[in-house]
Each structure stands twice: as structure tokens, then as C-alpha cells.
Scaffold this motif. Structure first.
Motif, PDB file in Angstrom:
ATOM      1  N   ALA A  16      -1.905 -42.437   7.451  1.00 40.35           N
ATOM      2  CA  ALA A  16      -1.752 -41.039   7.038  1.00 40.35           C
ATOM      3  C   ALA A  16      -3.062 -40.482   6.487  1.00 40.35           C
ATOM      4  N   VAL A  17      -3.783 -41.288   5.729  1.00 43.34           N
ATOM      5  CA  VAL A  17      -5.060 -40.851   5.170  1.00 43.34           C
ATOM      6  C   VAL A  17      -6.058 -40.581   6.292  1.00 43.34           C
ATOM      7  N   GLN A  18      -6.070 -41.431   7.306  1.00 44.23           N
ATOM      8  CA  GLN A  18      -7.027 -41.262   8.388  1.00 44.23           C
ATOM      9  C   GLN A  18      -6.674 -40.095   9.303  1.00 44.23           C
ATOM     10  N   LEU A  53      -7.821 -49.528  -0.990  1.00 48.46           N
ATOM     11  CA  LEU A  53      -8.046 -50.416  -2.128  1.00 48.46           C
ATOM     12  C   LEU A  53      -7.354 -49.889  -3.378  1.00 48.46           C
ATOM     13  N   ARG A  54      -7.521 -48.582  -3.654  1.00 48.82           N
ATOM     14  CA  ARG A  54      -6.889 -47.996  -4.839  1.00 48.82           C
ATOM     15  C   ARG A  54      -5.369 -48.026  -4.751  1.00 48.82           C
ATOM     16  N   LEU A  55      -4.837 -47.731  -3.558  1.00 49.97           N
ATOM     17  CA  LEU A  55      -3.381 -47.773  -3.389  1.00 49.97           C
ATOM     18  C   LEU A  55      -2.856 -49.196  -3.589  1.00 49.97           C
ATOM     19  N   SER A  56      -3.550 -50.161  -3.026  1.00 49.19           N
ATOM     20  CA  SER A  56      -3.125 -51.557  -3.170  1.00 49.19           C
ATOM     21  C   SER A  56      -3.175 -51.997  -4.626  1.00 49.19           C
ATOM     22  N   ARG A  57      -4.245 -51.626  -5.319  1.00 51.56           N
ATOM     23  CA  ARG A  57      -4.350 -51.995  -6.738  1.00 51.56           C
ATOM     24  C   ARG A  57      -3.265 -51.327  -7.571  1.00 51.56           C
ATOM     25  N   THR A  58      -3.014 -50.057  -7.301  1.00 47.25           N
ATOM     26  CA  THR A  58      -1.962 -49.348  -8.036  1.00 47.25           C
ATOM     27  C   THR A  58      -0.608 -49.999  -7.796  1.00 47.25           C
ATOM     28  N   LEU A  59      -0.337 -50.333  -6.545  1.00 47.06           N
ATOM     29  CA  LEU A  59       0.929 -50.980  -6.204  1.00 47.06           C
ATOM     30  C   LEU A  59       1.042 -52.350  -6.869  1.00 47.06           C
ATOM     31  N   VAL A 117      -1.563 -35.389  -3.313  1.00 46.21           N
ATOM     32  CA  VAL A 117      -1.907 -35.221  -4.728  1.00 46.21           C
ATOM     33  C   VAL A 117      -2.677 -36.444  -5.227  1.00 46.21           C
ATOM     34  N   PHE A 118      -2.241 -37.651  -4.811  1.00 48.95           N
ATOM     35  CA  PHE A 118      -2.944 -38.872  -5.180  1.00 48.95           C
ATOM     36  C   PHE A 118      -4.381 -38.849  -4.662  1.00 48.95           C
ATOM     37  N   LEU A 119      -4.556 -38.407  -3.423  1.00 48.33           N
ATOM     38  CA  LEU A 119      -5.888 -38.352  -2.830  1.00 48.33           C
ATOM     39  C   LEU A 119      -6.771 -37.334  -3.543  1.00 48.33           C
ATOM     40  N   LEU A 120      -6.198 -36.181  -3.869  1.00 48.12           N
ATOM     41  CA  LEU A 120      -6.971 -35.159  -4.586  1.00 48.12           C
ATOM     42  C   LEU A 120      -7.371 -35.641  -5.974  1.00 48.12           C
ATOM     43  N   ARG A 121      -6.452 -36.336  -6.649  1.00 49.71           N
ATOM     44  CA  ARG A 121      -6.754 -36.826  -7.979  1.00 49.71           C
ATOM     45  C   ARG A 121      -7.818 -37.919  -7.951  1.00 49.71           C
ATOM     46  N   SER A 122      -7.734 -38.792  -6.959  1.00 53.26           N
ATOM     47  CA  SER A 122      -8.616 -39.957  -6.950  1.00 53.26           C
ATOM     48  C   SER A 122     -10.017 -39.652  -6.437  1.00 53.26           C
ATOM     49  N   SER A 123     -10.131 -38.830  -5.428  1.00 50.44           N
ATOM     50  CA  SER A 123     -11.480 -38.542  -4.886  1.00 50.44           C
ATOM     51  C   SER A 123     -11.498 -37.177  -4.226  1.00 50.44           C
ATOM     52  N   ARG A 124     -11.428 -36.178  -5.038  1.00 51.81           N
ATOM     53  CA  ARG A 124     -11.361 -34.793  -4.573  1.00 51.81           C
ATOM     54  C   ARG A 124     -12.601 -34.387  -3.781  1.00 51.81           C
ATOM     55  N   ARG A 125     -13.785 -34.708  -4.298  1.00 56.35           N
ATOM     56  CA  ARG A 125     -15.015 -34.276  -3.625  1.00 56.35           C
ATOM     57  C   ARG A 125     -15.152 -34.902  -2.241  1.00 56.35           C
ATOM     58  N   MET A 126     -14.826 -36.192  -2.140  1.00 52.92           N
ATOM     59  CA  MET A 126     -14.949 -36.871  -0.853  1.00 52.92           C
ATOM     60  C   MET A 126     -13.948 -36.292   0.144  1.00 52.92           C
ATOM     61  N   LEU A 127     -12.711 -36.055  -0.282  1.00 52.18           N
ATOM     62  CA  LEU A 127     -11.689 -35.500   0.607  1.00 52.18           C
ATOM     63  C   LEU A 127     -12.075 -34.101   1.074  1.00 52.18           C
ATOM     64  N   VAL A 187     -14.286 -43.502   7.128  1.00 50.97           N
ATOM     65  CA  VAL A 187     -14.077 -44.949   7.001  1.00 50.97           C
ATOM     66  C   VAL A 187     -14.250 -45.375   5.545  1.00 50.97           C
ATOM     67  N   HIS A 188     -15.299 -44.878   4.905  1.00 45.31           N
ATOM     68  CA  HIS A 188     -15.532 -45.209   3.494  1.00 45.31           C
ATOM     69  C   HIS A 188     -14.369 -44.713   2.624  1.00 45.31           C
ATOM     70  N   PHE A 189     -13.968 -43.483   2.870  1.00 49.62           N
ATOM     71  CA  PHE A 189     -12.872 -42.889   2.105  1.00 49.62           C
ATOM     72  C   PHE A 189     -11.566 -43.647   2.311  1.00 49.62           C
ATOM     73  N   ALA A 190     -11.254 -43.987   3.563  1.00 51.47           N
ATOM     74  CA  ALA A 190     -10.002 -44.683   3.871  1.00 51.47           C
ATOM     75  C   ALA A 190      -9.979 -46.065   3.223  1.00 51.47           C
ATOM     76  N   GLN A 191     -11.081 -46.787   3.306  1.00 56.13           N
ATOM     77  CA  GLN A 191     -11.117 -48.125   2.707  1.00 56.13           C
ATOM     78  C   GLN A 191     -10.990 -48.050   1.192  1.00 56.13           C
ATOM     79  N   ASP A 192     -11.657 -47.093   0.594  1.00 56.93           N
ATOM     80  CA  ASP A 192     -11.574 -46.917  -0.852  1.00 56.93           C
ATOM     81  C   ASP A 192     -10.160 -46.531  -1.272  1.00 56.93           C
ATOM     82  N   THR A 193      -9.540 -45.661  -0.499  1.00 60.98           N
ATOM     83  CA  THR A 193      -8.172 -45.232  -0.808  1.00 60.98           C
ATOM     84  C   THR A 193      -7.185 -46.383  -0.654  1.00 60.98           C
TER      85      THR A 193
END
Length: 161
Positions: free
Chosen positions: A121-123, A81-87, A5-15, A73-79
Motif C-alpha cells: 500500500a505504501v509503494q 521497519l517502523r511498522l514492524s517495530r511498532t507491531l 495518518v501514520f505515514l504523515l506523522r512518521s515522515s511527512r517531508r519524505m512522503l 525505496v528508501h521511504f518504503a523500507q523505512d516505513t
């Protein structure tokens, strides 16, 4: 499920793009198996057509897989980063007394190990989509060749599980 759900909310088109590219790559892998089987059973003047299909499917698979891996790779790095910032935002918003009771080992584990596990898990999502497409494509091809052999393989898989 929360991660999805987090991945869909944050970057649905890329996923969705990565999953579709992975499914296409898997389908091309199954098509390659069909073309190879066709080449092995060739009779007549179909040689150049089968060769052209083999080259076209192989090149398409290479290009799609390359694009899908770069996007992953782009998606995983961006995710990450977002997870780390959220945490970090959640930790910074936590009262100091609660942080003291939790202890620094737990916070360090959350900041380092948990993000790495979520990154893995994202990868894994595109690999799952690719493998699913290969299994479906090869199963359909096997049904087309011999539904009896397909049923036998399903029974063997169920016995093995």
C-alpha cells in the motif's frame, strides 16, 4: 486512512516529496504527449525548438522518475521497519494470557503478511499520484484540443464504469 495518518506523522517531508516528484513525473509525461503532437503537426522552422523541448522533457522525466523511485525505496523500507517495530512493541506489551488466547498463527500472520500488505500500500501511493497527474494533464490537453471529444470520452468512461 490510518495508514496515511501514520505515514504523515512518521515522515511527512519524505512522503510529500515523493508525491510531488510523482506528480511532476506525470505532468512531464503529459507534456511529452503535447510535444509529440506538436512535432507531428509542425509547419515551418520550429523543428529544432520542438526537438530541444522533447529532449529536455524526456531527460527531466527520466531524472525525476529515477530520483522518485530511489526515494520511494528508501521511504518504503523505512516505513516497513517502523511498522514492524511498532507491531513488535505492541505484541511485547500485550499480556501473556491474551497472547495465548490469540494463538501463534494469528501473531505470525500479523508479523509477516500484514506488514507485506501495508508495504504494498505504501509503494502504491506514488504510482497513484503519477497516474492522477497524467490523467489530469492529458484531460486538460484534450480539452484544449477538442472539448467535445473530451466530453465524449468522459461519457464513455462513465458508461464503462
Amino acid at each position: 486512512m490510518e495508514l496515511f495518518v501514520f505515514l504523515l506523522r512518521s515522515s511527512r517531508r519524505m512522503l510529500i516529496g515523493i508525491v510531488l516528484a510523482s506528480v511532476l513525473s506525470g505532468a512531464l509525461g503529459a507534456a511529452l504527449i503535447a510535444v509529440i503532437n506538436r512535432a507531428l503537426n509542425i509547419k515551418g522552422d520550429w523543428y529544432w525548438g520542438v526537438l530541444a523541448a522533447f529532449v529536455a522533457i524526456t531527460l527531466a522525466k527520466i531524472v525525476i522518475q529515477f530520483v522518485s523511485q530511489i526515494a520511494l525505496v528508501h521511504f518504503a523500507q523505512d516505513t516497513i521497519l517502523r511498522l514492524s517495530r511498532t507491531l513488535c512493541d505492541k505484541i511485547l506489551g500485550t499480556p501473556y494470557e491474551k497472547i495465548e488466547t490469540m494463538g501463534s498463527p494469528r501473531l505470525l500472520a500479523a508479523l509477516t503478511e500484514d506488514v507485506a500488505v501495508l508495504s504494498a500500500a505504501v509503494q502504491a501511493i506514488p504510482a497513484l499520484a503519477t497516474n492522477f497527474a497524467v490523467i489530469v494533464g492529458c484531460s486538460l490537453y484534450l480539452i484544449w484540443l477538442s472539448w467535445q471529444v473530451f466530453l465524449l470520452s468522459v461519457v464513455m468512461v462513465l458508461i464503462g464504469v
